[in-house]
Enzyme design. Sequence first.
Site, PDB file in Angstrom:
ATOM      1  N   CYS A   1       0.825  -1.211   0.000  1.00 41.89           N
ATOM      2  CA  CYS A   1       0.000   0.000   0.000  1.00 41.89           C
ATOM      3  C   CYS A   1       0.860   1.263   0.000  1.00 41.89           C
ATOM      4  CB  CYS A   1      -0.973   0.007   1.172  1.00 41.89           C
ATOM      5  SG  CYS A   1      -0.220  -0.156   2.808  1.00 41.89           S
TER       6      CYS A   1
ATOM      7  N   HIS B   1      -2.757   0.718   7.186  1.00 39.46           N
ATOM      8  CA  HIS B   1      -2.862   0.934   5.745  1.00 39.46           C
ATOM      9  C   HIS B   1      -2.349   2.323   5.392  1.00 39.46           C
ATOM     10  CE1 HIS B   1      -4.281  -0.062   1.790  1.00 39.46           C
ATOM     11  NE2 HIS B   1      -5.125   0.965   1.749  1.00 39.46           N
TER      12      HIS B   1
ATOM     13  N   ASP C   1      -8.232   4.807  -1.877  1.00 38.30           N
ATOM     14  CA  ASP C   1      -7.680   3.553  -1.358  1.00 38.30           C
ATOM     15  C   ASP C   1      -6.976   2.759  -2.452  1.00 38.30           C
ATOM     16  OD1 ASP C   1      -7.188   1.099  -0.069  1.00 38.30           O
ATOM     17  OD2 ASP C   1      -8.980   1.325   1.154  1.00 38.30           O
TER      18      ASP C   1
END
Length: 195
Positions: A25, A139, A157
Amino acid sequence: MESKSKRDFFPLSMHFVSQDNLAYCGVASIVMVLNSLNIPAPETPEYRRYKIFTQDNFFSNPKTQKIIAPEKVARGGMNLQQLGGLLSSYDSVKVKVYHAGDSSLAEFRKLAVANLKQPGNYVLINYLRKEIGQERGGHISPLAAYNESTDRFLIMDVSRYKYPPIWVKAADLYNSMNTNDSSSGKTRGFVLVSK
């Protein structure tokens, strides 16, 4: 479209990528920002003569591997300090790291909104998913906009195979950053990035 703080939305949308593996991520978020800033990129064999940052070539900069090896990131991701360090490993990139525990909701909102109103700079957030009602785990993703009337930030995201972009209340987002990251012993937070 009602947002007055959305200068990052379109540049990030043009460079939007999904993370290549469950721990990338941070790498996916960095790649989006570096491409949006138009930082000189390495050659990419799959695109022949075109130069663009990808998750495969990001670690080709020798300075990045001094911060954290790609194999280590692929196994366990990265913390906020490593995120800032990896971005700083590119000479033309200016980075400011904020741990939520050393900040406040008001400061975060003020800095993030000011950033989102201007072109050529970006906000990356490191947060705990379960604090915003998603599955657990830390994250990293970029912010793309802020809606003044609802006091919500739009997270782009990078695990889009699992979650679409989402609007999150500022207080909930700050609380999700103000959580302890066991790998660093510090709170998560946000990073401001510009040329």
